[in-house]
Motif scaffolding. Structure first.
Motif, PDB file in Angstrom:
ATOM      1  N   GLY A 111       0.817  -1.209   0.000  1.00 51.30           N
ATOM      2  CA  GLY A 111       0.000   0.000   0.000  1.00 51.30           C
ATOM      3  C   GLY A 111       0.851   1.259   0.000  1.00 51.30           C
ATOM      4  O   GLY A 111       0.595   2.201  -0.770  1.00 51.30           O
ATOM      5  N   HIS A 112       1.884   1.278   0.836  1.00 55.89           N
ATOM      6  CA  HIS A 112       2.648   2.511   1.001  1.00 55.89           C
ATOM      7  C   HIS A 112       3.501   2.820  -0.231  1.00 55.89           C
ATOM      8  O   HIS A 112       3.602   3.979  -0.640  1.00 55.89           O
ATOM      9  N   GLU A 144       8.612  -4.847  -6.893  1.00 59.98           N
ATOM     10  CA  GLU A 144       7.944  -5.719  -5.903  1.00 59.98           C
ATOM     11  C   GLU A 144       8.433  -7.153  -6.073  1.00 59.98           C
ATOM     12  O   GLU A 144       8.394  -7.697  -7.175  1.00 59.98           O
ATOM     13  N   ASN A 169       1.276  -7.128   3.464  1.00 59.32           N
ATOM     14  CA  ASN A 169       0.278  -6.786   4.480  1.00 59.32           C
ATOM     15  C   ASN A 169      -0.914  -6.023   3.928  1.00 59.32           C
ATOM     16  O   ASN A 169      -1.996  -6.068   4.515  1.00 59.32           O
ATOM     17  N   ILE A 170      -0.720  -5.317   2.819  1.00 58.18           N
ATOM     18  CA  ILE A 170      -1.856  -4.540   2.290  1.00 58.18           C
ATOM     19  C   ILE A 170      -3.018  -5.476   1.947  1.00 58.18           C
ATOM     20  O   ILE A 170      -4.178  -5.091   2.046  1.00 58.18           O
ATOM     21  N   THR A 192      -6.868  -6.281   8.478  1.00 55.86           N
ATOM     22  CA  THR A 192      -8.290  -6.392   8.820  1.00 55.86           C
ATOM     23  C   THR A 192      -9.067  -5.119   8.457  1.00 55.86           C
ATOM     24  O   THR A 192     -10.146  -4.886   8.991  1.00 55.86           O
ATOM     25  N   ILE A 238      -9.199  -1.898   8.866  1.00 53.38           N
ATOM     26  CA  ILE A 238      -9.777  -0.835   9.712  1.00 53.38           C
ATOM     27  C   ILE A 238      -9.076   0.498   9.473  1.00 53.38           C
ATOM     28  O   ILE A 238      -7.845   0.563   9.428  1.00 53.38           O
ATOM     29  N   VAL A 254      14.518  -6.934  -4.806  1.00 51.56           N
ATOM     30  CA  VAL A 254      15.740  -6.142  -4.627  1.00 51.56           C
ATOM     31  C   VAL A 254      16.681  -6.945  -3.734  1.00 51.56           C
ATOM     32  O   VAL A 254      16.298  -7.388  -2.646  1.00 51.56           O
ATOM     33  N   TYR A 272       0.761  -2.269  13.904  1.00 55.58           N
ATOM     34  CA  TYR A 272      -0.566  -2.755  13.515  1.00 55.58           C
ATOM     35  C   TYR A 272      -1.302  -1.781  12.607  1.00 55.58           C
ATOM     36  O   TYR A 272      -2.351  -2.095  12.089  1.00 55.58           O
ATOM     37  N   GLY A 293      -0.613   0.356   9.862  1.00 55.56           N
ATOM     38  CA  GLY A 293      -0.185   0.945   8.598  1.00 55.56           C
ATOM     39  C   GLY A 293      -1.236   1.004   7.524  1.00 55.56           C
ATOM     40  O   GLY A 293      -1.091   1.756   6.566  1.00 55.56           O
ATOM     41  N   LYS A 335      -4.501   1.998   7.755  1.00 57.42           N
ATOM     42  CA  LYS A 335      -5.225   3.271   7.853  1.00 57.42           C
ATOM     43  C   LYS A 335      -4.360   4.458   7.443  1.00 57.42           C
ATOM     44  O   LYS A 335      -4.834   5.490   7.017  1.00 57.42           O
TER      45      LYS A 335
HETATM   46  C1  LIG Z   1      -3.302  -9.540  10.126  1.00 58.97           C
HETATM   47  C2  LIG Z   1      -3.078  -8.068   9.994  1.00 58.97           C
HETATM   48  C3  LIG Z   1      -4.089  -7.179  10.337  1.00 58.97           C
HETATM   49  C4  LIG Z   1      -3.893  -5.811  10.211  1.00 58.97           C
HETATM   50  N1  LIG Z   1      -4.943  -4.974  10.446  1.00 58.97           N
HETATM   51  C5  LIG Z   1      -4.804  -3.641  10.256  1.00 58.97           C
HETATM   52  C6  LIG Z   1      -5.923  -2.781  10.370  1.00 58.97           C
HETATM   53  O1  LIG Z   1      -7.040  -3.236  10.598  1.00 58.97           O
HETATM   54  N2  LIG Z   1      -5.730  -1.450  10.215  1.00 58.97           N
HETATM   55  C7  LIG Z   1      -4.505  -0.930   9.955  1.00 58.97           C
HETATM   56  O2  LIG Z   1      -4.385   0.290   9.861  1.00 58.97           O
HETATM   57  N3  LIG Z   1      -3.429  -1.725   9.759  1.00 58.97           N
HETATM   58  C8  LIG Z   1      -3.549  -3.068   9.898  1.00 58.97           C
HETATM   59  N4  LIG Z   1      -2.483  -3.907   9.695  1.00 58.97           N
HETATM   60  C9  LIG Z   1      -1.176  -3.321   9.375  1.00 58.97           C
HETATM   61  C10 LIG Z   1      -1.019  -2.961   7.895  1.00 58.97           C
HETATM   62  O3  LIG Z   1      -1.515  -3.971   7.078  1.00 58.97           O
HETATM   63  C11 LIG Z   1       0.453  -2.701   7.596  1.00 58.97           C
HETATM   64  O4  LIG Z   1       1.016  -1.843   8.556  1.00 58.97           O
HETATM   65  C12 LIG Z   1       0.656  -2.056   6.214  1.00 58.97           C
HETATM   66  O5  LIG Z   1      -0.069  -2.751   5.241  1.00 58.97           O
HETATM   67  C13 LIG Z   1       2.146  -2.035   5.874  1.00 58.97           C
HETATM   68  O6  LIG Z   1       2.432  -1.286   4.726  1.00 58.97           O
HETATM   69  P1  LIG Z   1       2.385  -1.871   3.218  1.00 58.97           P
HETATM   70  O7  LIG Z   1       0.966  -1.964   2.807  1.00 58.97           O
HETATM   71  O8  LIG Z   1       3.221  -1.026   2.349  1.00 58.97           O
HETATM   72  O9  LIG Z   1       3.030  -3.290   3.438  1.00 58.97           O
HETATM   73  P2  LIG Z   1       3.153  -4.542   2.476  1.00 58.97           P
HETATM   74  O10 LIG Z   1       1.898  -4.772   1.718  1.00 58.97           O
HETATM   75  O11 LIG Z   1       3.674  -5.666   3.306  1.00 58.97           O
HETATM   76  O12 LIG Z   1       4.232  -4.034   1.426  1.00 58.97           O
HETATM   77  C14 LIG Z   1       5.624  -4.259   1.500  1.00 58.97           C
HETATM   78  C15 LIG Z   1       6.025  -4.916   0.210  1.00 58.97           C
HETATM   79  O13 LIG Z   1       7.439  -4.941   0.098  1.00 58.97           O
HETATM   80  C16 LIG Z   1       7.772  -6.106  -0.617  1.00 58.97           C
HETATM   81  N5  LIG Z   1       9.193  -6.395  -0.413  1.00 58.97           N
HETATM   82  C17 LIG Z   1       9.808  -6.762   0.743  1.00 58.97           C
HETATM   83  N6  LIG Z   1      11.117  -6.975   0.527  1.00 58.97           N
HETATM   84  C18 LIG Z   1      11.344  -6.695  -0.784  1.00 58.97           C
HETATM   85  C19 LIG Z   1      12.491  -6.735  -1.619  1.00 58.97           C
HETATM   86  N7  LIG Z   1      13.706  -7.089  -1.151  1.00 58.97           N
HETATM   87  N8  LIG Z   1      12.361  -6.398  -2.934  1.00 58.97           N
HETATM   88  C20 LIG Z   1      11.152  -6.034  -3.453  1.00 58.97           C
HETATM   89  N9  LIG Z   1      10.017  -6.004  -2.692  1.00 58.97           N
HETATM   90  C21 LIG Z   1      10.125  -6.325  -1.388  1.00 58.97           C
HETATM   91  C22 LIG Z   1       6.854  -7.166  -0.025  1.00 58.97           C
HETATM   92  O14 LIG Z   1       6.723  -8.292  -0.860  1.00 58.97           O
HETATM   93  C23 LIG Z   1       5.563  -6.377   0.137  1.00 58.97           C
HETATM   94  O15 LIG Z   1       4.685  -6.555  -0.952  1.00 58.97           O
HETATM   95  C24 LIG Z   1      -2.643  -5.294   9.790  1.00 58.97           C
HETATM   96  C25 LIG Z   1      -1.628  -6.181   9.431  1.00 58.97           C
HETATM   97  C26 LIG Z   1      -1.844  -7.556   9.508  1.00 58.97           C
HETATM   98  C27 LIG Z   1      -0.763  -8.491   9.092  1.00 58.97           C
END
Ligand SMILES: Cc1cc2nc3c(=O)[nH]c(=O)nc-3n(C[C@H](O)[C@H](O)[C@H](O)COP(=O)(O)OP(=O)(O)OC[C@H]3O[C@@H](n4cnc5c(N)ncnc54)[C@H](O)[C@@H]3O)c2cc1C
Length: 416
Positions: free
Chosen positions: A41-42, A63, A71-72, A76, A78, A206, A364, A366, A368
C-alpha cells in the motif's frame, strides 16, 4: 479507461470485451528518477502521490512478489484517526480525510465504509483516558463521542455488559472510522500510478542497494541492475532486511500478526468494536464474515502464519465481550509480517545515505495510514523536506529521546 456506471452498462451490453488490464507489465528501464522498493500500500500510494502532487512520473515500484501480496492484502481493513499525541493525530486525521475522497481521486471503488469504530472501556480510569483522547482528537479536527453504557448498548446490544472481570462501562466512538477493502486499495493506487506512466515491476526482488561515495545510485534486483537517482524503501515487514542492504540497522523488530474470519453471518456487528481489557477487535465484512484479530505473536518472525497461543488469546478476548462468537465457525486464519517500531510510531525520513529514503515501523496501524504515508513520503522524496504532518516521525527520535510513545509502554513491541 475511466470507470463509471456508464462503462459498466456499456460493457454489460457488449459482452464485457472492452475491459483492459488494470496496469501494464513493463520491462525495467536502465534508470529511473525514483525507484520504490515494495509494491504494498505505502509504495504504491507514494508512487501515485509523486505523480499526482509533484509531477514525478519517471518512477518504478519494484515488488518481489505480486502487487498486494504483503500486508496490504492481509490486514483487517480498519481505518480510524483516534490517536492521542500531537506527533500522530494530525497525520492520521489527514489520512482519514484522504480516505474520504480516495475513490473519486483514483477513480476506483475501494469500498470505503465509514461504519464507525467503537473502543470499549471497562473502568473509570479507562473512561477518563478515553475522554482525554477524544478531546485530543476534537482539537485536531477529528470527530469523537464518549458513550456511556446505555449508549454502547444501543449500538451493540449483543455485547456481554456484565462480565465479572471486565464489565463494559462505556466507549469512545469515532463515527468517521470504519473499513476499506484492502486489496482494492493496492489495485486502485497501482492503476492510478500506472496511468501516469509509473512502471510497476512485479516478481522482481531487490537484493542489493548500490552506493557510490555515500550516495545511492541504484538497486540490484533478480531482474538485473536498475539505476536510480533516488531510492525509497517501503518494504514494511522486511524493512530491516532491506535497510541492511545499505548498511543500516533499524530500531525495528519483525513479528507475525494473525487475523481470522468466520463463516458468513447475517448482519450483526454494525461497525468496528475493540475490547479495552485485552487485545481483541471485530468487524463484519460485506460478505458477512466476522473479521477479527488481536495481539502479535510474541517472537520475532518473517513467517506469514502464526502459532496457537495467540489463537487462544484472541478467542478468550472474543468470548469475554462477545460470547455468541463461540457459536460461529472459523473459516480461515492468516498472518502478516509487522514492522514493529520501538515506540509504536512509524518512521518517514531520509537516511544517512544520500538519496536513500525510509518508510517503515507501521506496527498494527499501517493500513489506515496508507494515503497519508504515501502523501508525506512523496513530499519528502520530491522536496527533500519532511511534510508538516510527518515532521515528528524521524529516525533519530530514539537517539534524541523524543520517542512518540502513544501507549506509554516503552520499547516493548508486543504492547504497542
Ligand atoms: C493480520 C493483519 C491485520 C492488520 N490490520 C490492520 C488494520 O485493521 N488497520 C490498519 O491500519 N493496519 C492493519 N495492519 C497493518 C497494515 O496492514 C500494515 O502496517 C501495512 O499494510 C504495511 O504497509 P504496506 O501496505 O506497504 O506493506 P506490504 O503490503 O507488506 O508491502 C511491503 C512490500 O514490500 C515487498 N518487499 C519486501 N522486501 C522486498 C524486496 N527485497 N524487494 C522487493 N520487494 C520487497 C513485499 O513483498 C511487500 O509486498 C494489519 C496487518 C496484519 C498483518
Amino acid at each position: 479507461m475511466t470507470y463509471s456506471v456508464f462503462s459498466i452498462i456499456r460493457e454489460g451490453l457488449t459482452g464485457n470485451r472492452g475491459w483492459k488490464p488494470v496496469w501494464r507489465e513493463p520491462e525495467p528501464k536502465a534508470e529511473y528518477d525514483v525507484v520504490i522498493i515494495g509494491g504494498g500500500g505505502h509504495g504504491l500510494a507514494t508512487a501515485w502521490y509523486l505523480a499526482r502532487n509533484h509531477g514525478i512520473t519517471n518512477v518504478a515500484v519494484v515488488e518481489k512478489g505480486y502487487l498486494g501480496s504483503g500486508n496490504i492484502g492481509r490486514n483487517t481493513t480498519i481505518i480510524r484517526s483516534n490517536y492521542l499525541l500531537p506527533g500522530n493525530e494530525p497525520f492520521y486525521e489527514h489520512s482519514l480525510k484522504l480516505w474520504e475522497g480516495l475513490e473519486q481521486d483514483i477513480n476506483y471503488n475501494a469500498m470505503v465504509s465509514q461504519r464507525g469504530v467503537l473502543n470499549l472501556c471497562h473502568s473509570d480510569a479507562q473512561r477518563d483516558a478515553f475522554a482525554r483522547r477524544g478531546n485530543a482528537m476534537l482539537m485536531a479536527g477529528a470527530d469523537a463521542e464518549l458513550l456511556d453504557r446505555d449508549g454502547v448498548r444501543k449500538l451493540c446490544p449483543f455485547l456481554n455488559f456484565d462480565d465479572e472481570r471486565f464489565p463494559i462501562t462505556g466507549g469512545l466512538l469515532q463515527r468517521r472510522g470504519g473499513t476499506v477493502r484492502h486489496d482494492a486499495v493496492a489495485w486502485g493506487y497501482a492503476r492510478a500510478a500506472d496511468g501516469h506512466g509509473v512502471d510497476l515491476i512485479q516478481n522482481c526482488e531487490v537484493t542489493g542497494i548500490r552506493r557510490e561515495g555515500g550516495r545511492v545510485v541504484g538497486v540490484e534486483t533478480t531482474r538485473g541492475y536498475i539505476g536510480a537517482k533516488k531510492v525509497a524503501m517501503a518494504a514494511a515487514g522486511r524493512a530491516g532486511q532491506v535497510a541492511a542492504m545499505a548498511g543500516l540497522r533499524l530500531p525495528i523488530e519483525s513479528h507475525v500478526l494473525q487475523a481470522f474470519v468466520s463463516e458468513g453471518l447475517k448482519p450483526v456487528v454494525p461497525g468496528v468494536v475493540t475490547f479495552g481489557a485485552g487485545h481483541f477487535y471485530v468487524s463484519q465484512s460485506d460478505k458477512g464474515g466476522l473479521v477479527f484479530g488481536g495481539d502479535i505473536d510474541g517472537y520475532n518472525s518473517y513467517a506469514q502464519r502464526g502459532a496457537l497461543p495467540v489463537v487462544q488469546d484472541v478467542c478468550e478476548g472474543a468470548m469475554a465481550i462477545m460470547p455468541m462468537l463461540g457459536r460461529a465457525k472459523l473459516l480461515r486464519s492468516w498472518g502478516g509480517i509487522m514492522d514493529m517500531s520501538m515506540d509504536g510510531t512509524p518512521i518517514i525520513d531520509k537516511t544517512p545515505v544520500d538519496g536513500l529514503y525510509l518508510n517503515c515501523g507501521w506496527c498494527y496501524g499501517g493500513f489506515k495510514a496508507t494515503p497519508a504515508s504515501g502523501w508525506c513520503y512523496a513530499h519528502l522524496i520530491a522536496t527533500g523536506e519532511p511534510h508538516e504532518y510527518a515532521r515528528e516521525m524521524r529516525l533519530d527520535r530514539f537517539e534524541r529521546g523524543y520517542a512518540i510513545d502513544e501507549k506509554g509502554v516503552g520499547a516493548q513491541p508486543n504492547l504497542h
